[in-house]
Write an enzyme that holds these catalytic residues in place. Structure first.
Site, PDB file in Angstrom:
ATOM      1  CB  ILE A   1       0.282  89.232   5.212  1.00  0.00           C
ATOM      2  CG1 ILE A   1      -0.812  90.136   5.900  1.00  0.00           C
ATOM      3  CG2 ILE A   1       1.651  89.517   5.875  1.00  0.00           C
ATOM      4  CD1 ILE A   1      -1.143  89.973   7.085  1.00  0.00           C
TER       5      ILE A   1
ATOM      6  NE  ARG B   1      -4.516  86.809  14.965  1.00  0.00           N
ATOM      7  CZ  ARG B   1      -4.070  88.125  14.341  1.00  0.00           C
ATOM      8  NH1 ARG B   1      -3.160  88.705  14.203  1.00  0.00           N
ATOM      9  NH2 ARG B   1      -5.584  88.965  13.710  1.00  0.00           N
TER      10      ARG B   1
ATOM     11  CD  GLU C   1      -1.110  90.728  21.183  1.00  0.00           C
ATOM     12  OE1 GLU C   1      -1.811  91.651  20.624  1.00  0.00           O
ATOM     13  OE2 GLU C   1      -0.677  89.774  20.660  1.00  0.00           O
TER      14      GLU C   1
ATOM     15  CG  HIS D   1      -0.557  93.040  17.736  1.00  0.00           C
ATOM     16  ND1 HIS D   1      -1.592  92.250  18.291  1.00  0.00           N
ATOM     17  CD2 HIS D   1      -0.779  93.209  16.466  1.00  0.00           C
ATOM     18  CE1 HIS D   1      -2.166  91.545  17.400  1.00  0.00           C
ATOM     19  NE2 HIS D   1      -1.762  91.980  15.961  1.00  0.00           N
TER      20      HIS D   1
ATOM     21  N   GLY E   1       1.986  95.574  13.630  1.00  0.00           N
ATOM     22  CA  GLY E   1       2.098  94.932  12.313  1.00  0.00           C
ATOM     23  C   GLY E   1       1.346  95.859  11.267  1.00  0.00           C
ATOM     24  CG  ASN E   2      -2.843  96.590  11.586  1.00  0.00           C
ATOM     25  OD1 ASN E   2      -2.671  97.137  12.723  1.00  0.00           O
ATOM     26  ND2 ASN E   2      -3.797  95.579  11.453  1.00  0.00           N
TER      27      ASN E   2
END
Length: 320
Positions: A157, A238, A267, A285, A287-288
């Site tokens: 990434i 993270r 989280e 969250h 990101g993906n």
């Protein structure tokens, strides 16, 4: 027929693969995250478990699943699973690396652009107050071209973030425990620097590292004091890599310029105070969180169950 338990609702392409191979499965259908109690009850007879990285699979859960052969984690991370204990019990644990690389890198760059051009702040103002009209000095932000990006963690990434940032005319430097080879650095157009130098000289810092015992609260009060007063930090790695109380205080005291967080120390809870700060962007969250990435992740977990069920080795094993 083998029993597969899905601890979260997954893309239809995932269950289609299970159906195609005549694997019997059941799916958690509740709202929100599955509770530990419900997970324990449903893995009692399961041979295969697909779980999201938001769900903890600890010793207690594993002990309630005597038939379990495989835990297929739906995510690149696997800190939510006691992988060592799973290995002791002969349970294979897999993850879904690589396929979310582009999505997370896009989000990283998107957050950097949104911070620089005050996009979220501007959107909020238009929804509440509107604006008095275009003026030469009104609502100024900054361009990212020519600025220095410091990437913490130059894995898949991080490398993709570096490529995209370079394409946007940024200068990219990086730090991680081990330096890349010279050919790799030259192909990416990046420069290796010490952690202290990266912190002190970067206009933007992007955290793209996995969580380890060594980087817990790596970004703390002392580190924020070293950063440029107009620098911004982006965390898509993270949450616990940042001491969020210290980050909040640094932002409040204008020791740094801004922050964009897609992951959180506690989280899914957000450290109190961030929500009211105009120079902070908070995303859940994501990101993906693209159709493309999640479909690809779902294919990996389903394919791994098929492989193990047919007596073959799973791919992307994290506890060999």
């Amino acid at each position: 027929m083998s029993q597969v338990y899905l601890a979260a609702q997954l893309p239809t392409k995932t269950t289609a693969i299970l159906k195609e191979h005549q694997l019997n499965y059941s799916v958690y259908g509740g709202d929100g995250l599955i509770s530990q109690q419900e997970l324990m009850e449903n893995v009692a007879d399961a041979q295969y478990l697909i779980t999201a990285l938001s769900t903890k699979v600890d010793k207690e859960i594993i002990d309630h699943a005597p038939k379990l052969k495989l835990i297929a984690n739906f995510g690149a991370g696997f800190n939510n699973i006691d992988t060592d204990y799973a290995k002791e019990k002969g349970i294979v644990v897999t993850n879904t690396p690589l396929v979310s690389t582009n999505s997370v890198a896009e989000v990283t760059v998107g957050l950097m652009l949104a911070l620089s051009h005050r996009v979220v702040e501007g959107d909020a103002q238009m929804r509440k107050e509107g604006f008095p009209g275009w003026a030469p000095l009104y609502f100024l932000g900054h361009e990212i071209a020519g600025k220095t990006l410091g990437v913490v963690g130059l894995g898949n990434i991080g490398q993709e973030v570096a490529r995209k940032a370079s394409a946007l005319s940024m200068n990219v430097q990086y730090w991680q425990p081990h330096q890349k080879s010279d050919p790799e650095e030259r192909s990416l157009g990046v420069k290796y620097v010490s952690f202290d130098q990266l912190v002190a000289t970067s206009d933007f810092i992007s955290i793209n590292a996995p969580q380890t015992s060594a980087n817990y609260h790596q970004f703390n009060q002392d580190v924020f004091h070293q950063m440029k007063t107009d620098a911004a930090i982006i965390n898509v790695g993270r949450g616990p890599i940042i001491d969020e109380v210290s980050l909040r205080d640094a932002l409040k005291n204008k020791e740094i310029g801004g922050a964009a967080l897609d992951v959180y120390e506690h989280e899914p809870k957000v450290t109190p105070g961030f929500q009211t700060m105009k120079n902070v962007i908070l995303t859940p969250h994501i990101g993906n969180a693209t159709v493309e990435a999640r479909d690809a992740m779902g294919k990996i977990v389903a394919d791994n169950i098929v492989l193990v069920n047919e007596g073959q080795k799973a791919k992307y094993v994290v506890n060999p």
